[in-house]
Design a protein around this motif. Sequence first.
Motif, short mmCIF file in Angstrom:
data_model
loop_
_atom_site.label_atom_id
_atom_site.label_comp_id
_atom_site.label_asym_id
_atom_site.label_seq_id
_atom_site.Cartn_x
_atom_site.Cartn_y
_atom_site.Cartn_z
N SER A 185 27.80 37.20 -60.25
CA SER A 185 28.93 38.23 -60.42
C SER A 185 28.95 39.11 -59.16
O SER A 185 29.95 39.58 -58.78
CB SER A 185 28.95 39.10 -61.69
OG SER A 185 27.86 40.02 -61.41
N GLN B 34 41.18 35.57 -66.00
CA GLN B 34 41.29 36.83 -66.87
C GLN B 34 42.72 37.67 -66.82
O GLN B 34 43.12 37.73 -67.98
CB GLN B 34 40.34 37.98 -66.40
CG GLN B 34 39.06 37.58 -66.33
CD GLN B 34 38.05 38.51 -65.32
OE1 GLN B 34 37.71 39.57 -65.87
NE2 GLN B 34 37.69 38.04 -64.25
N ALA C 178 23.65 35.95 -64.53
CA ALA C 178 25.12 36.55 -64.51
C ALA C 178 25.31 37.44 -63.74
O ALA C 178 26.27 37.75 -63.04
CB ALA C 178 25.53 36.90 -66.18
O1 C5P Z 1 28.83 42.49 -70.12
P1 C5P Z 1 27.76 41.27 -69.98
O2 C5P Z 1 26.28 41.78 -70.11
O3 C5P Z 1 28.05 39.96 -70.77
O4 C5P Z 1 28.18 40.78 -68.51
C1 C5P Z 1 27.20 39.76 -67.87
C2 C5P Z 1 27.11 40.19 -66.28
O5 C5P Z 1 28.30 39.83 -65.65
C3 C5P Z 1 26.88 41.65 -66.05
O6 C5P Z 1 25.65 41.77 -65.51
C4 C5P Z 1 27.98 41.77 -64.92
O7 C5P Z 1 27.20 41.84 -63.59
C5 C5P Z 1 28.93 40.67 -64.91
N1 C5P Z 1 30.21 41.15 -65.13
C6 C5P Z 1 31.05 41.64 -64.00
N2 C5P Z 1 32.29 41.85 -64.34
C7 C5P Z 1 32.83 41.96 -65.63
C8 C5P Z 1 32.20 41.29 -66.65
C9 C5P Z 1 30.94 40.94 -66.41
O8 C5P Z 1 30.65 41.46 -62.91
N3 C5P Z 1 34.21 41.85 -65.48
#
Ligand code: C5P
Length: 232
Positions: free
Chosen positions: A112, A125, A108
Amino acid sequence: RRAVRVAIDGPAGAGKSTVARRLAERLGYLLLDTGALYRTVALAAVREKLRWDEAEALGALAEDLVTRRRMVIERVEGATGGGSGMRVVLDGEDVSAAIRAPEVSLGASRVSAVPAVRAALLDMQRGQGAVGGVVLEGRDIGTVVFPDAEVKFFLTASPEVRARRRYEELVAQGKDATYEATFNDVERRDKADTERPVAPLRQAEDAIVVDSSHRDVAELVEEMALVVEARE
Ligand code: C5P
């Protein structure tokens, strides 16, 4: 009173999920976990055997997931007590558990950083948050997704506290983890998230900074709820 948009951004392990869920519950708002969307793209990439350096293919995959509605957000009423939560469905399957695998977490973070992936997820979103009455949890909600959100929190905690929490979580799940490895993981993700050229993790100028390191969650959530209510 009007239902507003609440952005909660911050690094991994700051307690965002817990705080966001409890705040949504307290306010009777919808909770939107935007990280789950990036995780789902990563899971789909694993299943389609893409590599993390194949930016173009990852972008095309994200676009395909969104436009062909292979990835959809389902609202789950009562999922957060007073509010409602979400579940991500990929190709008809509830992937809520599958997207929490460590391999998907790292993936992820990689997907991202791909601009086309972020662009594909942006409208999704915005569509979900448009009506208000929603707590959005992520990295760039207050800076990119909803720069005009009525309330923005930047939730943080020391790297040690964040690694400790993550480590305890893994142990509770019966995972074979060490504190050192978890700490390194936290630092690596922080670095990747703050240094990437696209939508790096940074606090919005008008965000309220909340440090959860040595705070009682219930107290913290109540404090945040009062801030939101003052702006409703
Ligand atoms: O918050 P969570 O750990 O679930 O997010 C997973 C990955 O998604 C994070 O490492 C982050 O790099 C990315 N992310 C992002 N932008 C967001 C939410 C999450 O880049 N709005």
